[in-house]
Write a protein that holds these residues in place. Sequence first.
Motif, PDB file in Angstrom:
ATOM      1  N   SER A 161      33.848  76.012  29.504  1.00  0.00           N
ATOM      2  CA  SER A 161      34.235  75.674  30.879  1.00  0.00           C
ATOM      3  C   SER A 161      35.464  76.457  31.334  1.00  0.00           C
ATOM      4  O   SER A 161      35.639  76.717  32.530  1.00  0.00           O
ATOM      5  N   ARG A 195      34.773  79.630  33.498  1.00  0.00           N
ATOM      6  CA  ARG A 195      34.568  79.492  34.954  1.00  0.00           C
ATOM      7  C   ARG A 195      35.889  79.522  35.696  1.00  0.00           C
ATOM      8  O   ARG A 195      36.009  80.120  36.770  1.00  0.00           O
ATOM      9  N   ALA A 203      35.530  79.686  40.901  1.00  0.00           N
ATOM     10  CA  ALA A 203      35.137  78.805  39.787  1.00  0.00           C
ATOM     11  C   ALA A 203      33.696  78.314  39.902  1.00  0.00           C
ATOM     12  O   ALA A 203      33.204  77.647  38.992  1.00  0.00           O
ATOM     13  N   MET A 244      28.556  80.824  37.692  1.00  0.00           N
ATOM     14  CA  MET A 244      27.972  80.267  36.467  1.00  0.00           C
ATOM     15  C   MET A 244      28.187  81.244  35.309  1.00  0.00           C
ATOM     16  O   MET A 244      27.482  82.247  35.191  1.00  0.00           O
ATOM     17  N   THR A 245      29.187  80.965  34.486  1.00  0.00           N
ATOM     18  CA  THR A 245      29.456  81.802  33.327  1.00  0.00           C
ATOM     19  C   THR A 245      30.013  80.947  32.201  1.00  0.00           C
ATOM     20  O   THR A 245      30.633  79.909  32.462  1.00  0.00           O
ATOM     21  N   ASP A 246      29.779  81.374  30.978  1.00  0.00           N
ATOM     22  CA  ASP A 246      30.410  80.687  29.852  1.00  0.00           C
ATOM     23  C   ASP A 246      31.196  81.664  28.986  1.00  0.00           C
ATOM     24  O   ASP A 246      31.658  81.324  27.915  1.00  0.00           O
TER      25      ASP A 246
END
Length: 81
Positions: free
Chosen positions: A55, A58, A64, A67-69
Amino acid sequence: MEIMRVKDDLVCTRRVPGLQASSLRVLQNQSGSLFVATDPVGVPPGKWVFTASGSAARWAMPDAKVMTDLTICGIIDQWEE
């Protein structure tokens, strides 16, 4: 956070809307595994970077809602493997 090396750019002409127009890079960690990360910094291939995952990735992006991890947070000026 983890230290990784940028291997190459990743160009995707079709992607989910949640990625928006984020730049993507292929990263390699010190054990040789490959990952894809968003790059708000603009890192060229060959550079060492530090990343945020989960989290926190982001929140490292300018928006923010992306959608990325895995996100590149900065370029390391000097690092010896």
